[in-house]
Scaffold this active site. Structure first.
Site, PDB file in Angstrom:
ATOM      1  N   LYS A  69     -13.322   8.105 -29.446  1.00 30.24           N
ATOM      2  CA  LYS A  69     -11.979   8.555 -29.797  1.00 30.24           C
ATOM      3  C   LYS A  69     -11.895   9.220 -31.169  1.00 30.24           C
ATOM      4  O   LYS A  69     -10.962   9.982 -31.444  1.00 30.24           O
ATOM      5  CB  LYS A  69     -11.016   7.374 -29.751  1.00 30.24           C
ATOM      6  N   SER A 113     -18.405   4.606 -23.386  1.00 26.92           N
ATOM      7  CA  SER A 113     -17.387   5.186 -24.257  1.00 26.92           C
ATOM      8  C   SER A 113     -16.991   4.326 -25.447  1.00 26.92           C
ATOM      9  O   SER A 113     -16.412   4.840 -26.401  1.00 26.92           O
ATOM     10  CB  SER A 113     -16.135   5.507 -23.438  1.00 26.92           C
TER      11      SER A 113
END
Length: 518
Positions: A62, A319
């Site tokens: 992110k 992720s």
């Protein structure tokens, strides 16, 4: 922020690809490794690669999108500050970017966000960040952030529905294609609001259109999959919170449009499959991803199981690794079932001599992962048992073997209530447990250990309580209640000495007397 004109597909793809190439992510992020997963590759019969976004400074991808968005703000926008909403990982990216760029940020997180992530946001942002907790999901936090943003005239940094954010995440695809120029069959991408999937899909389809891009969602947070099926953005009433990083009730307008055009398929995976994927990643890398971080691998494994192997490597984007430590117990419990390596049954056997041995004979050479029993009925005994299996066929064969012994069988392998709660609630007081002694044993974890125990146990001594759960060690911890008349206690002591298993007498334990003793 940036907007997306959706009338013409090709201009959008070209513009986004240019933005991906120009993204300034490497001022804070690093090019993450694309690592081979040899154990999984051997097991699945096809080369598997992990894109290690869990190794970023904030332990998540992110940071790329958040920084690429914020670094493009002009002086006036920076002076007004930014507001963001996030379940945790985007918040950490915004916090680090705010500290790096000297921009004040107010970040709204749901109250369900793991404390690990809340603490990390404060640590990365320092004095430049204020954290506000509101709502139970990202969508609730987003609504609260919108009110704050309007009241303070701040810039909203969207976690996924912004072209600069999408472009930042799309740099992952550029790295994958550069790091693996050879045959590539598919890239599996975890999906919440869709920013990562939109950026990766648009980039790969522009440069390597033959490569499949497959999104993966938790079955109880499937807003993107449901929206693509409906060909319109839908709003989920509720979202599951195990994979909190992707718990989004509605996907973005930009991300939906890009995914609708460029994504080849969507997969849904359940909690057990996610837990199994977490364990797989740990076994390959000795790192522990968060549930959302393991989504892509869970989808990859499901894809191979359904479609078989093919030409070219399969890539799973790992992720994030912002895992709360207290979730590890749950993950370990559920990973075996998720891998189809554990079957869970409720088996009813007659409360008579020899029935327990018949039960053990029906097990064959299968290892027991869990065994719960408490005497409660003079006619029958109800056993909760977990058993190691290789596949679903073995699970069905075990059920047939139990029924062949005239035992009633209930297959609970896919039963959420049984796996999450009932397995821990079997027991209690029993008026039938007269003359019960309670012992803790350590059994060697090898075939035959339980049978040896039963062989040496006096035939007139009844087992009134039995609890065992595999802990992955080289010995098992077992709690056993045995009904031994007082005048036979000396004989029982000789049994313990002959057995030779380490043991502790817990018959006087206050908790046992309070909760279990009849």
């Amino acid at each position: 922020m940036s907007s997306l004109a959706v009338a013409d597909d090709e201009p959008v793809a070209i513009d986004l690809l240019a933005q991906i190439h120009a993204a300034r992510v490497y001022e804070v992020a690093r090019e993450s490794a694309l690592e081979s997963a040899p154990l999984l590759s051997s097991r699945l019969g096809q080369r598997v690669l992990f894109k290690r976004e869990d190794q970023q400074p904030v332990f998540s991808f992110k940071l790329r999108g958040a920084y690429n968005c914020m670094v493009q703000l002009d002086a006036a926008q920076r002076a007004r500050g930014v507001v963001a909403a996030s379940a945790g990982n985007h918040a950490q990216g915004v916090a680090l970017a705010a500290a790096k760029l000297g921009i004040h940020a107010t970040i709204v997180m749901p109250v369900t966000a793991p404390q690990l992530k809340v603490d990390a946001v404060r640590r990365f942002g320092g004095a430049m960040v204020d954290v506000v907790l509101a709502g139970d999901s990202y969508s609730d936090a987003q609504a609260a952030a919108a009110q704050l943003q309007a009241g303070h005239d701040a810039v909203f940094v969207h976690p996924f529905d912004d072209l600069a954010v999408i472009a930042g995440q799309g740099t992952i695809a550029l790295e994958i294609l550069r790091q693996h120029p050879g045959p590539l069959q598919a890239v599996f991408v975890p999906v919440g609001g869709g920013g990562l999937l939109a950026g990766v899909a648009a980039c790969i389809k522009a440069l390597r259109p033959e490569v499949q891009v497959i999104g993966v969602q938790a079955a109880d947070s499937d807003a993107m999959a449901s929206s693509l099926e409906a060909d319109a953005r839908i709003v989920l009433d509720e979202v599951g919170l195990f994979a909190d990083g992707t718990a989004v009730k509605q996907v973005g307008a930009l991300t939906f449009e890009l995914c609708r055009r460029h994504v080849d398929a969507m997969l849904r995976v359940d909690t057990d499959a996610i837990c199994a994927a977490i364990r797989d990643i740990y076994q390959e890398t000795r790192s522990v991803p968060e549930p959302s971080g393991a989504l892509a691998l869970a989808g990859l494994k499901q894809y191979v199981a359904t479609h078989g192997t093919g030409a070219g490597a399969l890539v799973a984007i790992v992720s994030g690794a912002n895992m709360n430590f207290d979730r590890l117990r749950f993950v370990a419990e559920r990973a075996e079932v998720g891998e189809q390596r554990e079957a869970v049954f409720a088996v009813t056997i007659p409360e008579e001599r020899g029935s327990f041995r018949r039960f053990c004979a029906a097990l064959g050479k299968h290892g027991i992962t869990e065994f719960n029993y408490r005497i409660g009925d003079a006619r029958s005994a109800h056993i909760f048992v977990g058993i190691q299996i290789a596949d679903r066929a073995e699970r069905e064969a075990l059920a047939r073997a139990f029924r062949a012994q005239q035992f009633d069988v209930l297959d609970l392998t896919d039963d959420e209530l049984a796996k999450l709660h009932l397995r821990h609630m079997i027991g209690g007081r029993s008026p039938l447990a007269r003359h019960e002694v309670l012992y803790r044993f350590e059994f060697p974890e090898r075939p035959g250990a339980l049978v040896r125990f039963l062989d040496q146990l006096h035939p007139d001594w009844n087992i009134s309580l039995f609890h065992y759960r595999s802990h992955g060690a080289d010995y098992g911890r077992i709690l056993v209640g045995i009904q031994v008349p007082p005048h036979e206690r000396a004989l029982f002591q000789r049994f313990l000495e002959t057995l030779g298993y380490p043991h502790v007498d817990e018959s006087g334990h206050p908790a046992y007397r309070l909760l279990l003793q009849g």
